[in-house]
Design an enzyme around this catalytic site. Structure first.
Site, PDB file in Angstrom:
ATOM      1  N   ASP A 136      10.153   2.660  49.838  1.00 20.83           N
ATOM      2  CA  ASP A 136      11.000   3.243  48.786  1.00 20.83           C
ATOM      3  C   ASP A 136      11.986   4.265  49.354  1.00 20.83           C
ATOM      4  O   ASP A 136      12.523   5.092  48.606  1.00 20.83           O
ATOM      5  CB  ASP A 136      10.117   3.942  47.730  1.00 20.83           C
ATOM      6  CG  ASP A 136       9.654   2.983  46.643  1.00 20.83           C
ATOM      7  OD1 ASP A 136      10.024   1.795  46.702  1.00 20.83           O
ATOM      8  OD2 ASP A 136       8.916   3.417  45.739  1.00 20.83           O
ATOM      9  N   ASP A 195      -1.864   5.128  53.039  1.00 18.39           N
ATOM     10  CA  ASP A 195      -0.639   5.913  52.966  1.00 18.39           C
ATOM     11  C   ASP A 195       0.019   5.961  54.344  1.00 18.39           C
ATOM     12  O   ASP A 195      -0.607   5.639  55.361  1.00 18.39           O
ATOM     13  CB  ASP A 195      -0.943   7.333  52.475  1.00 18.39           C
ATOM     14  CG  ASP A 195      -1.158   7.387  50.970  1.00 18.39           C
ATOM     15  OD1 ASP A 195      -0.935   6.360  50.305  1.00 18.39           O
ATOM     16  OD2 ASP A 195      -1.561   8.449  50.449  1.00 18.39           O
ATOM     17  N   ASP A 197       0.705   8.077  56.570  1.00 24.72           N
ATOM     18  CA  ASP A 197       0.190   8.847  57.711  1.00 24.72           C
ATOM     19  C   ASP A 197      -1.232   8.444  58.083  1.00 24.72           C
ATOM     20  O   ASP A 197      -1.866   9.113  58.910  1.00 24.72           O
ATOM     21  CB  ASP A 197       0.227  10.347  57.403  1.00 24.72           C
ATOM     22  CG  ASP A 197      -0.572  10.707  56.155  1.00 24.72           C
ATOM     23  OD1 ASP A 197      -0.456   9.976  55.164  1.00 24.72           O
ATOM     24  OD2 ASP A 197      -1.301  11.713  56.171  1.00 24.72           O
ATOM     25  N   ASP A 289      -4.224   6.740  41.412  1.00 28.83           N
ATOM     26  CA  ASP A 289      -5.453   6.268  42.047  1.00 28.83           C
ATOM     27  C   ASP A 289      -6.681   6.586  41.201  1.00 28.83           C
ATOM     28  O   ASP A 289      -7.556   5.745  40.989  1.00 28.83           O
ATOM     29  CB  ASP A 289      -5.587   6.874  43.456  1.00 28.83           C
ATOM     30  CG  ASP A 289      -5.253   8.358  43.489  1.00 28.83           C
ATOM     31  OD1 ASP A 289      -5.145   8.986  42.413  1.00 28.83           O
ATOM     32  OD2 ASP A 289      -5.088   8.887  44.602  1.00 28.83           O
TER      33      ASP A 289
END
Length: 532
Positions: A136, A195, A197, A289
């Site tokens: 994105d 994610d 990282d 989540d």
């Protein structure tokens, strides 16, 4: 004229004060203290003590469960069936389930290569895995870099898909939802989410998927987070202590007793059928989540926390990034509770016991009371009793219960036990931010849907450390936090009053806590990243 000058402008009780404003205020305070201030403060103390007891009982209960799990060695392999995946000569690779790996990202210049590389390095039959990068990014340069990285891995034979949208509707939830609509996803049985990282070990799939394959009632297998930059600064050490408790105790207890806990949004493996049955991803709150986890649980699905599987990731090391993260993590659950309370109460698929756990333990105590009581009691009400000595706080409420809660929290990170005082002070400061965010979520106020991606630094600090140091540019809006400074001033004043007139020696705590608020208020905590 004589009549006018002899007229009493102020009541008799103030005549002796003359023009002394301090004395007038003192007399006024005495007049309203007994009928108003004392009863209100006593009520506040009572409410705070009840909330403290609720939090204390919850912490002790979870501590007992953890001890019993350790004593009886109730590992996941004993609670659920687990067998390693085996080759089938007749079926070949089709014996292995099809796995989708999603990596949502947004302008992740510093870490995109690490996350994509780790996902592409997962060990699994190459024709039974799809890596899906959901980008994105709004920076065209970063977008090109991410696309080139995907093309580089595709050239090595990795089945990797680079997906973009023309909008950011729904933020992360919107990206994940769009990713699940792709035609090639229909062939997949499970989806792993990481994610930008997060760096899973190559054997992640081999260790998690068998639980889902052999236990059809399981919807989710959640792995533990392992922090690669915990030693970067004191603020990251404090975060490690809080998050280690969350993973070591809260997630483990939820998994072993109720087969429910909050999905951490990453480092988890979902059964796609369960995800779809629960209604898929929704963007109605900033904790998409947790929203998905609660809805799946209400459908009767079970979750498993796998603490033995650890996935490397990065803690926010700048105060600005940490504040944004904590706002989202505190505001989102409170807002989700507001939206889902009726749905939980009217649900007919789960037991009353599980409903009670969801409402009382998961939401009310851990997501609301834990934030509010920390700030309101220890940073507002308790100091106020110094100024109003008519109101006393029992020693068990002011000392014993907080001490036991603190010790129970700290056992998750034994290596940092010597930092426990700093951790208490830091958590109390951050509780101001979390309390504000919690009320915003409950009341659906202005920043309720604010979503700012947590800044990751990756190797940026190492790179910048090789350059000539630059003088930090002081930015008034970025470095000063007025609420923290005002709270620090209040605590410092009360500490001075207690030192001069008090008898309970609270000033020792009040001065330390005031200094902690001043340090954070002036922005002198966390890593400083020079502007290039």
């Amino acid at each position: 004229m004589e009549r006018l000058t002899s007229t009493k402008v102020i009541p008799d009780g103030f005549q002796g004060a003359g023009d002394d404003m301090t004395m007038q205020l003192s007399v006024l305070m005495d007049q309203i203290k007994a009928p108003l201030i004392v009863p209100l403060l006593r009520l506040a103390v009572t409410i705070c003590l009840i909330m403290s007891l609720m939090l204390f009982i919850e912490r002790v209960y979870m501590g007992i469960v953890i001890m019993l799990l350790k004593l009886f060695r109730r590992k996941p392999e004993k609670r659920y069936k687990w067998e390693p995946m085996k080759d089938d000569v007749e079926l070949g690779n089709s014996a292995y389930p099809m796995v989708l790996v999603q990596i949502p990202m947004y302008n992740e210049r510093e870490v995109y290569q690490l996350s994509i590389g780790a996902a592409c390095g997962l060990s699994w039959p190459s024709d039974r895995i799809i890596i899906q990068v959901l980008d994105d990014s709004t920076d065209p340069t970063i977008k090109d870099m991410v696309e080139l990285e995907c093309q580089r891995w595709a050239g090595k034979g990795i089945n990797i898909k680079y997906e973009i949208r023309d909008n950011r509707n729904g933020y992360k939830a919107g990206a994940l939802k769009e990713g699940m609509k792709k035609s090639y996803v229909k062939a997949c049985d499970y989806v792993a989410i990481f994610d930008a990282d997060f760096q899973p070990e190559p054997d992640f799939l081999w260790r998690t998927i068998p639980f889902l394959v052999h236990n059809p009632e399981l919807a989710l297998v959640q792995a533990r987070w392992k922090f690669v930059n915990a030693d970067e600064c004191l603020m990251t050490r404090m975060q490690e202590m809080s998050l280690d408790y969350h993973f070591t105790v809260e997630q483990e207890v939820g998994s072993s007793t109720y087969a429910f806990f909050g999905f951490n949004g990453t480092a988890g493996m979902w059964r796609i059928a369960a995800l779809n049955e629960a209604g898929g991803w929704k963007d109605r709150t900033t904790v998409e989540d947790m929203d998905l986890a609660v809805r799946a649980s209400l459908k009767g699905w079970k979750f498993l926390y796998l603490g033995s599987v650890q996935v490397k990731n990065e803690l926010p090391s700048t105060l600005k990034a940490y504040r944004y993260q904590q706002h989202r993590w505190s505001c989102g659950p409170a807002n989700l509770f507001r939206k889902m309370l009726k749905e939980i109460l009217t649900n007919k698929k789960v037991t009353a016991w599980k409903k009670a756990h969801l409402i009382y333990s998961f939401f009310v105590v851990r997501k609301i009371i834990a934030h509010i009581v920390t700030f309101i009691f220890y940073c507002v009400v308790l100091p106020a009793t110094v100024l109003v000595p008519e109101v006393e706080v029992p020693k068990w409420g002011a000392v014993y219960i907080p001490s036991i809660i603190t010790i129970l929290n700290a056992v998750g990170t034994p290596r940092s036990i010597h930092l426990i005082v700093f951790w208490i002070l830091f958590e109390n400061v951050m509780s101001l931010h979390r309390t504000k965010a919690t009320f915003i979520g409950l009341l659906e106020a202005g920043r309720v849907n604010e979503w700012i991606v947590t800044e990751k630094l990756g190797d940026a600090l190492k790179t910048k450390a090789t350059k000539a140091p630059k003088r930090p540019r002081f930015r008034f809006g970025e470095r000063l936090h007025l609420l923290e400074l005002a709270t620090g001033a209040y605590l410092f004043f009360v500490g001075c009053y207690d030192l001069a007139f008090g008898k309970n020696h609270f000033f020792l705590y009040l001065y330390m806590q005031a200094v902690a608020f001043f340090i954070v208020g002036f922005g002198y905590v966390g890593t400083f990243v020079p502007h290039s």
